[in-house]
Design a protein around this motif. Sequence first.
Motif, PDB file in Angstrom:
ATOM      1  N   LEU A 218       0.836  -1.196   0.000  1.00 30.18           N
ATOM      2  CA  LEU A 218       0.000   0.000   0.000  1.00 30.18           C
ATOM      3  C   LEU A 218       0.876   1.253   0.000  1.00 30.18           C
ATOM      4  O   LEU A 218       0.659   2.194  -0.780  1.00 30.18           O
ATOM      5  N   PHE A 219       1.891   1.247   0.867  1.00 33.80           N
ATOM      6  CA  PHE A 219       2.766   2.408   0.951  1.00 33.80           C
ATOM      7  C   PHE A 219       3.587   2.594  -0.326  1.00 33.80           C
ATOM      8  O   PHE A 219       3.737   3.715  -0.818  1.00 33.80           O
TER       9      PHE A 219
ATOM     10  N   MET B 163      -2.376  15.206   3.322  1.00 31.78           N
ATOM     11  CA  MET B 163      -2.813  14.582   4.569  1.00 31.78           C
ATOM     12  C   MET B 163      -2.750  13.065   4.478  1.00 31.78           C
ATOM     13  O   MET B 163      -2.298  12.386   5.402  1.00 31.78           O
ATOM     14  N   SER B 164      -3.169  12.506   3.353  1.00 33.32           N
ATOM     15  CA  SER B 164      -3.159  11.065   3.176  1.00 33.32           C
ATOM     16  C   SER B 164      -1.727  10.525   3.174  1.00 33.32           C
ATOM     17  O   SER B 164      -1.415   9.528   3.841  1.00 33.32           O
ATOM     18  N   LEU B 165      -0.839  11.195   2.429  1.00 33.62           N
ATOM     19  CA  LEU B 165       0.560  10.768   2.391  1.00 33.62           C
ATOM     20  C   LEU B 165       1.216  10.883   3.763  1.00 33.62           C
ATOM     21  O   LEU B 165       1.984   9.996   4.167  1.00 33.62           O
ATOM     22  N   ALA B 166       0.927  11.974   4.472  1.00 27.12           N
ATOM     23  CA  ALA B 166       1.534  12.174   5.790  1.00 27.12           C
ATOM     24  C   ALA B 166       1.172  11.033   6.728  1.00 27.12           C
ATOM     25  O   ALA B 166       2.026  10.530   7.481  1.00 27.12           O
ATOM     26  N   PHE B 167      -0.080  10.604   6.680  1.00 24.24           N
ATOM     27  CA  PHE B 167      -0.500   9.489   7.531  1.00 24.24           C
ATOM     28  C   PHE B 167       0.269   8.219   7.181  1.00 24.24           C
ATOM     29  O   PHE B 167       0.763   7.507   8.068  1.00 24.24           O
ATOM     30  N   LEU B 168       0.381   7.909   5.896  1.00 24.81           N
ATOM     31  CA  LEU B 168       1.069   6.684   5.487  1.00 24.81           C
ATOM     32  C   LEU B 168       2.532   6.691   5.910  1.00 24.81           C
ATOM     33  O   LEU B 168       3.065   5.669   6.371  1.00 24.81           O
ATOM     34  N   HIS B 169       3.202   7.824   5.757  1.00 24.30           N
ATOM     35  CA  HIS B 169       4.611   7.903   6.157  1.00 24.30           C
ATOM     36  C   HIS B 169       4.765   7.700   7.662  1.00 24.30           C
ATOM     37  O   HIS B 169       5.658   6.949   8.105  1.00 24.30           O
ATOM     38  N   GLU B 170       3.917   8.360   8.439  1.00 24.66           N
ATOM     39  CA  GLU B 170       3.994   8.192   9.894  1.00 24.66           C
ATOM     40  C   GLU B 170       3.683   6.752  10.294  1.00 24.66           C
ATOM     41  O   GLU B 170       4.327   6.193  11.191  1.00 24.66           O
TER      42      GLU B 170
ATOM     43  N   ALA C 207      10.718  10.017  -1.665  1.00 25.01           N
ATOM     44  CA  ALA C 207      12.061   9.661  -1.200  1.00 25.01           C
ATOM     45  C   ALA C 207      12.578  10.718  -0.229  1.00 25.01           C
ATOM     46  O   ALA C 207      13.180  10.394   0.810  1.00 25.01           O
ATOM     47  N   ALA C 208      12.337  11.996  -0.552  1.00 22.70           N
ATOM     48  CA  ALA C 208      12.766  13.069   0.346  1.00 22.70           C
ATOM     49  C   ALA C 208      12.035  12.998   1.688  1.00 22.70           C
ATOM     50  O   ALA C 208      12.638  13.223   2.746  1.00 22.70           O
ATOM     51  N   LEU C 209      10.744  12.674   1.645  1.00 21.56           N
ATOM     52  CA  LEU C 209       9.984  12.537   2.898  1.00 21.56           C
ATOM     53  C   LEU C 209      10.510  11.367   3.730  1.00 21.56           C
ATOM     54  O   LEU C 209      10.610  11.467   4.962  1.00 21.56           O
ATOM     55  N   ILE C 210      10.848  10.256   3.084  1.00 17.82           N
ATOM     56  CA  ILE C 210      11.384   9.097   3.802  1.00 17.82           C
ATOM     57  C   ILE C 210      12.701   9.471   4.480  1.00 17.82           C
ATOM     58  O   ILE C 210      12.921   9.188   5.665  1.00 17.82           O
ATOM     59  N   VAL C 211      13.601  10.094   3.714  1.00 22.30           N
ATOM     60  CA  VAL C 211      14.897  10.489   4.274  1.00 22.30           C
ATOM     61  C   VAL C 211      14.696  11.439   5.449  1.00 22.30           C
ATOM     62  O   VAL C 211      15.329  11.296   6.506  1.00 22.30           O
TER      63      VAL C 211
ATOM     64  N   TYR D 217      -2.919   8.401  -7.441  1.00 15.62           N
ATOM     65  CA  TYR D 217      -3.095   8.040  -6.040  1.00 15.62           C
ATOM     66  C   TYR D 217      -4.461   8.490  -5.557  1.00 15.62           C
ATOM     67  O   TYR D 217      -4.861   9.638  -5.783  1.00 15.62           O
ATOM     68  N   ASP D 218      -5.174   7.588  -4.891  1.00 20.12           N
ATOM     69  CA  ASP D 218      -6.506   7.880  -4.358  1.00 20.12           C
ATOM     70  C   ASP D 218      -6.363   8.198  -2.868  1.00 20.12           C
ATOM     71  O   ASP D 218      -6.179   7.288  -2.051  1.00 20.12           O
ATOM     72  N   ALA D 219      -6.420   9.468  -2.523  1.00 20.24           N
ATOM     73  CA  ALA D 219      -6.161   9.896  -1.148  1.00 20.24           C
ATOM     74  C   ALA D 219      -7.147   9.290  -0.154  1.00 20.24           C
ATOM     75  O   ALA D 219      -6.783   8.957   0.977  1.00 20.24           O
ATOM     76  N   ASP D 220      -8.394   9.129  -0.552  1.00 23.83           N
ATOM     77  CA  ASP D 220      -9.413   8.611   0.370  1.00 23.83           C
ATOM     78  C   ASP D 220      -9.157   7.159   0.752  1.00 23.83           C
ATOM     79  O   ASP D 220      -9.419   6.742   1.881  1.00 23.83           O
ATOM     80  N   ASP D 221      -8.652   6.374  -0.186  1.00 24.08           N
ATOM     81  CA  ASP D 221      -8.416   4.949   0.066  1.00 24.08           C
ATOM     82  C   ASP D 221      -6.981   4.637   0.449  1.00 24.08           C
ATOM     83  O   ASP D 221      -6.616   3.465   0.591  1.00 24.08           O
ATOM     84  N   PHE D 222      -6.139   5.662   0.574  1.00 23.61           N
ATOM     85  CA  PHE D 222      -4.723   5.470   0.920  1.00 23.61           C
ATOM     86  C   PHE D 222      -4.028   4.492  -0.037  1.00 23.61           C
ATOM     87  O   PHE D 222      -3.259   3.626   0.369  1.00 23.61           O
TER      88      PHE D 222
END
Length: 476
Positions: free
Chosen positions: A15-16, A38-45, A68-72, A414-419
């Motif tokens: 999923l991620f 918001m959807s991406l932030a949740f998945l990363h956390e 990749a930048a968010l992961i780093v 990417y479908d933000a509602d369904d992550f």
Amino acid sequence: MVERREWVACEDTLLFVNAAVTSTGQREFRDSEQAQHMSLAFLHEYMLGNYRELYAASLALDVNDHNAALIVRHLLVSSRDLAPAVRRREGALIARRLQVMAPQRVYRLFRELARLGVNNRRTRAIMREWIAQRPDPAFDAVKYRGAVKATVRHAHLSAQGETGPFLFAPLRRMKGFDTPLFESWRQAHYAASALYDLPYTVAEGFAARHRVPRPEFLRRITPNLTRVERLRLQGSAERLKVDEVRTDLGTMPLTRLASYVLALPREVRARRHDELHAAMTAAARRVAGDAVGRWGHVVAVLDDSFSSFGSTAKPQRPLAVALACHYLLKALAGSYASFWTSGAPDPLMVRPSGPTGLGDRLIDALELRPERLVVVSDGWDNAPPGLAAEVLRVWRARLDPAGSTSMVHLNPVYDADDFGVKRLGPGIPTVGVRDAEDVPTLVELARFAEGRSGFDELNRYLAARQEQFLAEGKAS
């Protein structure tokens, strides 16, 4: 209980990865920019908190630079109390990933780390090593001056030679610099002739300052343009009749070239049809490499419905991915057929229009009994709704229970509602795609999305990708 936990971990990782491949946090056809963020932030956390090693391992996959930048950033912010072996592994993956990222993305990441006050020893070491490996420090100091200055200050780096004075007090050096690029930058403040020795993005500001006519500026700055800058300037150069900017389209990256083609008016595409077709074919064969003609009988269903326009932030991006996939699949296939949802006969003339009628096109495609069926679509089957899923169910359950036709759905949205990326149904594995160049790898990853491979196999696959990724960095 263990099997259940491993199955959930496998699903969460896929999923991620799908999200990290497709989403850039920008507005999509059905989602706002805020929803994407918001959807991406949740998945990363979520991934960082529950599967840190898998989260770091995704740096070796085809995730886009934004993610990749968010992961780093997340790994560096939360690096306290890591075991030495985990710290070393993460550090190697981060260093290698920064090598392949666009430099402006890396500098933007460094500025964000400075803003957040992330200044631990590991972060400073990563910044120092990346800066030290840059092939032309003077070029970076000129083109990304503000970002380089912020990085040097934040990581307590010692600027070599004239770099320090250039970054922090350049115009006090009235006698000039010995470094040619620094001196050209200084002189460009006073003389328009000096700006043509600078990178295009820097020279453009000076050209406006000196009121240099745009045609003259483009004509004289042409030798300094990168391939991407040449492609971006094609339209304005043609309007201004500046022939010097034209580039060999066959050398351009496949998906970027597809975006360029779709941005052209249809009458221009018709007039330059042979040239554009040859360029797309050459780019696709370059991506296919040794695999040209080895995929057997391939049939593609490609979405050019109205939603393939994407958004004003990424105009026609889904359609560009579909067009690039068409040419790549044609290069990979021994024999090939394609079906556009609109029924368009000429791929170079497609445009976003009409509903997403995937069901009928899937029937047409499966009648050819391909070895591989590839669907490129955002997954919003709506003409009529659900027909595509039913066609695939009947095909797999009644007509091809042995699975002689392999199937994969590549979704560029990417479908933000369904992550995640929207699926057509359980009968076909779905993976996210951003660039057609990643299709061979994504088709391999699709077997995990299908549920036929377990968590142990996914771990082995990720371990192998990491080793290959790190080995490529040592060889380069």
